[in-house]
Design a protein around this motif. Structure first.
Motif, short mmCIF file in Angstrom:
data_model
loop_
_atom_site.label_atom_id
_atom_site.label_comp_id
_atom_site.label_asym_id
_atom_site.label_seq_id
_atom_site.Cartn_x
_atom_site.Cartn_y
_atom_site.Cartn_z
N ALA A 92 81.87 -96.69 26.79
CA ALA A 92 81.61 -98.08 27.17
C ALA A 92 80.83 -98.22 28.47
CB ALA A 92 82.93 -98.85 27.27
N HIS A 107 90.51 -95.42 17.95
CA HIS A 107 89.18 -96.01 18.01
C HIS A 107 88.92 -96.61 19.39
CE1 HIS A 107 86.05 -98.76 15.80
NE2 HIS A 107 85.50 -98.01 16.72
N ARG A 108 89.91 -97.30 19.91
CA ARG A 108 89.76 -97.93 21.24
C ARG A 108 89.49 -96.87 22.30
NH1 ARG A 108 94.04 -101.96 24.44
NH2 ARG A 108 93.08 -101.72 26.50
N ASP A 114 79.34 -96.19 17.24
CA ASP A 114 80.53 -96.75 16.59
C ASP A 114 80.42 -96.65 15.08
OD1 ASP A 114 83.08 -98.23 17.30
OD2 ASP A 114 82.23 -99.60 15.81
N TYR A 148 81.20 -93.14 14.16
CA TYR A 148 82.64 -92.92 14.32
C TYR A 148 83.40 -93.43 13.09
CZ TYR A 148 87.42 -93.46 15.92
OH TYR A 148 88.80 -93.41 16.00
N HIS A 161 88.14 -93.78 21.98
CA HIS A 161 86.81 -93.20 21.88
C HIS A 161 85.72 -94.21 22.26
CE1 HIS A 161 87.15 -89.06 20.34
NE2 HIS A 161 88.34 -89.46 19.95
N SER A 162 85.94 -95.48 21.96
CA SER A 162 84.98 -96.51 22.37
C SER A 162 84.96 -96.64 23.89
CB SER A 162 85.34 -97.85 21.74
OG SER A 162 85.23 -97.80 20.34
N ARG A 208 75.36 -97.73 21.68
CA ARG A 208 76.82 -97.67 21.56
C ARG A 208 77.26 -98.17 20.18
NH1 ARG A 208 77.15 -100.66 26.36
NH2 ARG A 208 78.47 -102.16 25.26
N GLU A 252 76.36 -88.88 21.01
CA GLU A 252 77.45 -89.24 21.92
C GLU A 252 77.40 -88.43 23.21
OE1 GLU A 252 81.41 -89.68 20.45
OE2 GLU A 252 80.74 -90.53 18.54
#
Length: 252
Positions: free
Chosen positions: A170, A162-163, A182, A185, A165-166, A178, A113
């Protein structure tokens, strides 16, 4: 074969009918598989199906009222995601929750990451920045509503978390890497949720994610270290309580 007027149906119409039937069957099969995947994934993540639990097809069919074929297909997908294991002559079981695996996931996230975030900061545009801010605000609002004893609230919190960290990653132009981030994660989230189901793991303080957001939006190298520390602090806390809960050997 005859049509409604008593005339023989054409070969083309018969083939068209068969094609439509195949499409409908495929759609129903796909829907059943997606449903099986969703419910199994949810129950593994929440601890309803605990680490090491045997996943016998006959019992799953009875408990979930889903056919054996879509269940097997869903389990195979969960094997690919490292949430289920398949052993010869022993069948499927929920992946164990071990200290060794948590350390491996943590180090992998920090390593991969960090580079993905570096690429995101290099390539991310204004829409990337907007999504980071928007996802952070939604996460922060959910923290204001905090009710750690409510499963519904925890599900909403995890979705927002989650949103966020995504969104950080992005901006990286490489979709495959990516997607791998995920997967890691999600694997780490399972450990966190297992501890929260035992009331052993508190929600992160509101300031933690704001600090991370501000470093990332600055597009400075300090964001990389901030992300590594954020991932590391989470793992360190989980390791303490995994030891207390006797989960280091994969026991429930």
């Amino acid at each position: 074969m005859f049509d409604n007027s008593g005339h023989m149906a054409s070969q083309g119409s018969r083939e068209g009918g068969r094609s439509a039937m195949v499409v409908q069957l495929d759609e129903r099969s796909q829907t059943a598989q997606e449903h099986a995947l969703a419910v199994l994934h949810q129950d593994i993540m929440s601890g309803v199906l605990p680490p090491g639990a045997k996943l016998k097809i006959r019992e799953l069919v009875e408990n979930y009222k889903i056919g054996a074929t879509p269940l097997r297909e869903a389990l195979s997908q969960l094997v690919a995601r490292n949430l289920v294991v398949l052993e010869n002559n022993r069948g499927f079981s929920v992946a164990p929750a071990t200290m060794e695996k948590l350390i491996d996931i943590t180090a992998s996230r920090q390593l991969i990451e960090a580079e993905v975030l570096r690429l995101a900061m290099r390539h991310g545009d204004l829409r990337w920045e907007d999504e980071i801010v928007a996802s952070y605000n939604l996460l922060d609002l959910e923290l204001v509503r905090c009710d750690e004893h409510s499963k519904e609230w925890l599900d909403r919190y995890e979705e927002k978390h989650h949103r966020f960290h995504s969104a950080l990653l992005a901006g990286c132009p490489y979709q495959s890497v990516r997607a791998f981030c995920d997967e890691l994660y999600v694997q780490m989230t399972r450990y966190r949720r297992l501890l929260r189901s035992r009331s052993m793991y508190p929600i992160s303080p509101r300031g933690d994610h704001r600090e991370l957001m501000e470093h990332v939006l600055s597009r400075q190298e300090s964001a990389i270290e901030c992300l590594k520390l954020h991932i590391g602090r989470t793992a360190e806390y989980m390791q303490i309580h995994l030891n207390q809960q006797g989960m280091s050997s994969g026991r429930d």
